[in-house]
Design a protein around this motif. Sequence first.
Motif, mmCIF file in Angstrom:
data_model
loop_
_atom_site.group_PDB
_atom_site.id
_atom_site.type_symbol
_atom_site.label_atom_id
_atom_site.label_comp_id
_atom_site.label_asym_id
_atom_site.label_seq_id
_atom_site.Cartn_x
_atom_site.Cartn_y
_atom_site.Cartn_z
ATOM 1 N N ILE A 146 0.850 -1.094 0.007
ATOM 2 C CA ILE A 146 0.021 -0.120 0.117
ATOM 3 C C ILE A 146 0.809 1.162 0.099
ATOM 4 O O ILE A 146 1.725 1.493 0.934
ATOM 5 C CB ILE A 146 -0.862 0.066 1.257
ATOM 6 N N ALA A 147 0.862 2.138 -1.136
ATOM 7 C CA ALA A 147 1.679 3.270 -1.345
ATOM 8 C C ALA A 147 0.686 4.494 -1.338
ATOM 9 O O ALA A 147 -0.423 4.755 -2.000
ATOM 10 C CB ALA A 147 2.588 3.005 -2.387
ATOM 11 N N VAL A 148 1.334 5.390 -0.423
ATOM 12 C CA VAL A 148 0.680 6.668 -0.558
ATOM 13 C C VAL A 148 1.690 7.611 -0.672
ATOM 14 O O VAL A 148 2.642 7.995 0.217
ATOM 15 C CB VAL A 148 -0.288 6.980 0.732
ATOM 16 N N GLY A 149 1.648 8.615 -1.504
ATOM 17 C CA GLY A 149 2.565 9.694 -1.823
ATOM 18 C C GLY A 149 1.909 10.841 -1.270
ATOM 19 O O GLY A 149 0.742 10.937 -0.976
ATOM 20 N N PHE A 150 2.787 11.666 -0.981
ATOM 21 C CA PHE A 150 2.603 13.125 -0.408
ATOM 22 C C PHE A 150 3.580 14.117 -1.120
ATOM 23 O O PHE A 150 4.465 13.834 -1.737
ATOM 24 C CB PHE A 150 2.707 13.302 1.046
ATOM 25 N N PHE A 151 2.987 15.604 -1.408
ATOM 26 C CA PHE A 151 4.002 16.491 -2.029
ATOM 27 C C PHE A 151 3.666 17.880 -1.500
ATOM 28 O O PHE A 151 2.457 17.944 -0.663
ATOM 29 C CB PHE A 151 3.502 16.379 -3.461
ATOM 30 N N LEU B 104 -1.818 14.770 0.346
ATOM 31 C CA LEU B 104 -1.781 13.319 0.046
ATOM 32 C C LEU B 104 -2.186 13.189 -1.240
ATOM 33 O O LEU B 104 -3.019 13.555 -1.874
ATOM 34 C CB LEU B 104 -2.534 12.630 1.038
ATOM 35 N N LYS B 105 -1.483 12.113 -2.071
ATOM 36 C CA LYS B 105 -1.891 11.371 -3.122
ATOM 37 C C LYS B 105 -2.926 10.298 -3.051
ATOM 38 O O LYS B 105 -3.024 9.876 -1.728
ATOM 39 C CB LYS B 105 -0.786 11.214 -4.010
ATOM 40 N N THR B 106 -3.597 9.888 -3.863
ATOM 41 C CA THR B 106 -4.786 8.616 -3.769
ATOM 42 C C THR B 106 -3.643 7.468 -3.545
ATOM 43 O O THR B 106 -2.414 7.248 -4.318
ATOM 44 C CB THR B 106 -5.246 8.346 -5.147
ATOM 45 N N PRO B 107 -4.084 6.528 -2.465
ATOM 46 C CA PRO B 107 -3.457 5.345 -2.227
ATOM 47 C C PRO B 107 -3.295 4.552 -3.706
ATOM 48 O O PRO B 107 -4.156 4.232 -4.250
ATOM 49 C CB PRO B 107 -4.061 4.726 -0.988
#
Length: 173
Positions: free
Chosen positions: A60-65, A133-136
């Motif tokens: 499960i990967a969730v990016g952030f920017f 947060l980006k979509t998981p």
Amino acid sequence: MPDTDAPVDHFDKLARNAVVKVFDAMAGESVTYLDYSCLLTGSKGDFLRRLPLEKGVYAIAVGFFGDVDGKVMLILPHAVAERITLDLYEAKSLDWIEGDSEETLLDTMGEIGNMLAGLVKGGLTHTYPKLMLKTPKVLTNKRLKVDNSKLSIRRQYLFEGFGTKLMIDFCLE
């Protein structure tokens, strides 16, 4: 490599606390922190090899920017993902869940990713107030590739819970 203003020990504590809180709140299961590895220095190597992979894994990967870019990835053996899903639905087997059981597993893992990323984001906003947060992404039997040359921090944390090992991979550009 980019520089970061936040101390590494802050990330260590944040990652450990977030994982413990997510599994306690969402799955009612206590997990125990075991160890960490810094993948930029190669201190202990990739913890993925310590997980029971023979029956498959969910990543499960969730990016952030924003002020800083990065991602948090949680790697779970398939049996753990199934157990969490069954506990949440109060079902004895996936056959008891109406609809596509694989889709239900993926949705449940996405929610765990959202909770974990939300806690990580909350812990980072003191240093980086403009994070989004980006979509998981939920992957079956694979994980996202990470380019270490663009990172200022990449640490893995190994936990024990559900009778097996779990891993979080924390990356910060």
